[in-house]
Design an enzyme around this catalytic site. Structure first.
Site, PDB file in Angstrom:
ATOM      1  N   THR A   1      63.517   4.832 -55.039  1.00  0.00           N
ATOM      2  CA  THR A   1      63.086   5.515 -53.756  1.00  0.00           C
ATOM      3  C   THR A   1      64.280   6.221 -53.245  1.00  0.00           C
ATOM      4  O   THR A   1      65.289   6.119 -53.706  1.00  0.00           O
ATOM      5  CB  THR A   1      63.038   4.186 -52.708  1.00  0.00           C
ATOM      6  OG1 THR A   1      62.882   4.812 -51.508  1.00  0.00           O
ATOM      7  CG2 THR A   1      63.999   3.343 -52.768  1.00  0.00           C
ATOM      8  N   ASP A   2      64.017   7.215 -52.471  1.00  0.00           N
ATOM      9  CA  ASP A   2      64.961   7.884 -51.665  1.00  0.00           C
ATOM     10  C   ASP A   2      65.813   7.071 -50.904  1.00  0.00           C
ATOM     11  O   ASP A   2      66.977   7.659 -50.357  1.00  0.00           O
ATOM     12  CB  ASP A   2      64.425   9.226 -50.956  1.00  0.00           C
ATOM     13  CG  ASP A   2      63.332   8.907 -49.968  1.00  0.00           C
ATOM     14  OD1 ASP A   2      63.061   7.809 -49.876  1.00  0.00           O
ATOM     15  OD2 ASP A   2      62.820  10.010 -49.607  1.00  0.00           O
ATOM     16  N   GLU A   3      65.271   5.934 -50.464  1.00  0.00           N
ATOM     17  CA  GLU A   3      65.954   5.192 -49.121  1.00  0.00           C
ATOM     18  C   GLU A   3      67.197   4.704 -49.782  1.00  0.00           C
ATOM     19  O   GLU A   3      68.194   4.444 -48.922  1.00  0.00           O
ATOM     20  CB  GLU A   3      64.943   4.010 -48.720  1.00  0.00           C
ATOM     21  CG  GLU A   3      63.760   4.796 -48.065  1.00  0.00           C
ATOM     22  CD  GLU A   3      63.066   3.773 -47.324  1.00  0.00           C
ATOM     23  OE1 GLU A   3      63.770   2.861 -46.690  1.00  0.00           O
ATOM     24  OE2 GLU A   3      61.880   3.853 -47.408  1.00  0.00           O
TER      25      GLU A   3
ATOM     26  N   TYR B   1      65.480  -3.840 -47.608  1.00  0.00           N
ATOM     27  CA  TYR B   1      64.520  -3.161 -48.801  1.00  0.00           C
ATOM     28  C   TYR B   1      65.340  -2.012 -49.563  1.00  0.00           C
ATOM     29  O   TYR B   1      65.485  -2.246 -50.759  1.00  0.00           O
ATOM     30  CB  TYR B   1      63.345  -2.466 -48.243  1.00  0.00           C
ATOM     31  CG  TYR B   1      62.867  -1.481 -49.025  1.00  0.00           C
ATOM     32  CD1 TYR B   1      62.319  -1.766 -50.436  1.00  0.00           C
ATOM     33  CD2 TYR B   1      62.481   0.040 -48.881  1.00  0.00           C
ATOM     34  CE1 TYR B   1      61.622  -0.882 -51.420  1.00  0.00           C
ATOM     35  CE2 TYR B   1      62.152   0.884 -49.735  1.00  0.00           C
ATOM     36  CZ  TYR B   1      61.497   0.489 -50.994  1.00  0.00           C
ATOM     37  OH  TYR B   1      61.229   1.407 -51.893  1.00  0.00           O
TER      38      TYR B   1
ATOM     39  N   LYS C   1      66.540  -2.407 -53.597  1.00  0.00           N
ATOM     40  CA  LYS C   1      66.237  -1.286 -54.829  1.00  0.00           C
ATOM     41  C   LYS C   1      67.549  -0.999 -55.098  1.00  0.00           C
ATOM     42  O   LYS C   1      67.514  -0.420 -56.262  1.00  0.00           O
ATOM     43  CB  LYS C   1      65.300  -0.103 -54.059  1.00  0.00           C
ATOM     44  CG  LYS C   1      63.940  -0.685 -53.918  1.00  0.00           C
ATOM     45  CD  LYS C   1      63.078  -1.115 -55.000  1.00  0.00           C
ATOM     46  CE  LYS C   1      62.776   0.133 -56.119  1.00  0.00           C
ATOM     47  NZ  LYS C   1      62.119  -0.341 -57.222  1.00  0.00           N
TER      48      LYS C   1
END
Length: 348
Positions: free
Chosen positions: A132-134, A158, A162
């Site tokens: 993810t970009d997060e 989260y 990741k």
């Protein structure tokens, strides 16, 4: 044969459907069917001889070893993840178990399987981590979109889980030589998305006449990409990506959350108007911002474009209308997932 984990969830199910529409190569689909995974998302595939569905947990080492040995995939595409920030704030341990422990156990099973292959099979094998970009954290408004050299700076359980999984994947390349790939994608939207995420949640609550809650001022910025473009990018990376490399998958489509909600409301005004004729935007209400809410995500997908020739094809306006029309046409799918969620006492 490829092995896909999490293939009954939103992006995983879209990928499996896309893969079987484009390829003759079979898929083994491993999913534990938690609250956001559903066999209804695989309708039409369950009796396809090219699709083998296995209900199970990605953290089950014995099951993973059996699947790898019996099906002998030439690639593993790892979608399985807990992915909702609000849930990670309330129940962080679930995210550590799936996104960190599950990824570790999958890597260990894959490493043992890969080492037992002959030199040719090892050379052509791939492990693809879907991320993810997060993991890059929150960008200032004036900052350029982040490329693959950007430092990881996760700010919630989260994204931290990741990031940990991504680091494990890359370590298995550096330490053991496992041919891994990583993709970091921006916000997806499209069919089969569980209604805890912004677009389907707003759409369904609007239709039910409920308030449409917006965190804070609603000016948080996200880069949006239709799930079909994401699936195309994953296929390109799996086919042509360089082992050990990461590839950002961005839609080049930054929008504030508030603007996205207003666009969903405008589409509903046209496609399914309220009985009283009032605009759905009247239901918008601002609520207290959530803890650790990142202000902006934006990805530079230049590497994917220049090295692999990929670029997004779906415009946000056209893709969003297709998405709204899909949810309006599939109330049974929505009811099944929400009923399953309620039955397991899951917050939505």
């Amino acid at each position: 044969m490829i092995l896909v984990t999490g293939g009954a969830g939103f992006i995983g199910a879209n990928f499996v459907r896309d893969w079987l529409a484009q390829e003759d190569e079979p898929v083994v689909n491993l999913d534990k069917l938690a609250y956001a995974g559903s066999l209804a998302s695989l309708e039409g595939l369950l009796h396809d001889p090219r699709h083998v569905f296995v209900k199970g947990d990605v953290a089950d080492s014995a099951l993973l070893a059996r699947l790898l040995e019996s099906h002998r995939p030439r690639a593993v595409v790892h979608f399985a993840a807990q992915s909702h920030v609000d849930r990670s704030i309330l129940h962080p341990e679930d995210f550590i178990q799936t996104n960190v422990v599950g990824t570790f156990r999958l890597l260990e099973a894959v490493r043992a399987y890969w080492l037992a292959q002959d030199a040719g099979a090892r050379e052509h094998f791939r492990f693809l981590q879907i991320s993810t970009d997060e993991v890059y954290g929150s960008l200032p408004p004036e900052a350029a979109p982040v490329d693959e050299s950007g430092a990881y700076a996760p700010r919630n359980p989260y994204s931290a889980s990741k990031a940990a999984g991504d680091h494990l994947v890359r370590s298995y390349h550096c330490t053991y030589g496992l041919p891994v790939l990583t993709t970091n994608c921006s916000n997806n939207y499209g069919p089969f998305q569980f209604p805890e995420k912004l677009i389907p949640r707003i759409l369904l609550q609007a239709l039910e006449g409920k308030p449409l809650p917006i965190y804070g001022d609603g000016l948080q910025v996200r880069d949006w990409i239709h799930v079909s473009d994401h699936c195309r990018a994953v296929r390109a990376v799996l086919e042509k990506g360089l082992p050990g490399r990461a590839y950002n998958i961005g839609g080049n489509c930054e929008r504030t959350n508030l603007s996205v909600v207003h666009e969903v409301c405008r589409l509903l005004d046209r496609l399914s108007p309220r009985g009283d004729g009032a605009p759905y935007a009247r239901q918008i209400t601002h609520v207290e911002d959530r803890m650790g809410h990142d202000r902006r995500y934006a990805l530079d997908a230049g590497r994917l474009r220049e090295e692999l020739g990929w670029q997004p094809l779906e415009s946000f306006e056209a893709g969003l209308e297709k998405t709204v029309r899909w949810y309006l046409a599939h109330p049974g799918w929505v009811a099944e997932l929400l009923g399953k969620s309620a039955a397991t006492n899951v917050i939505n």
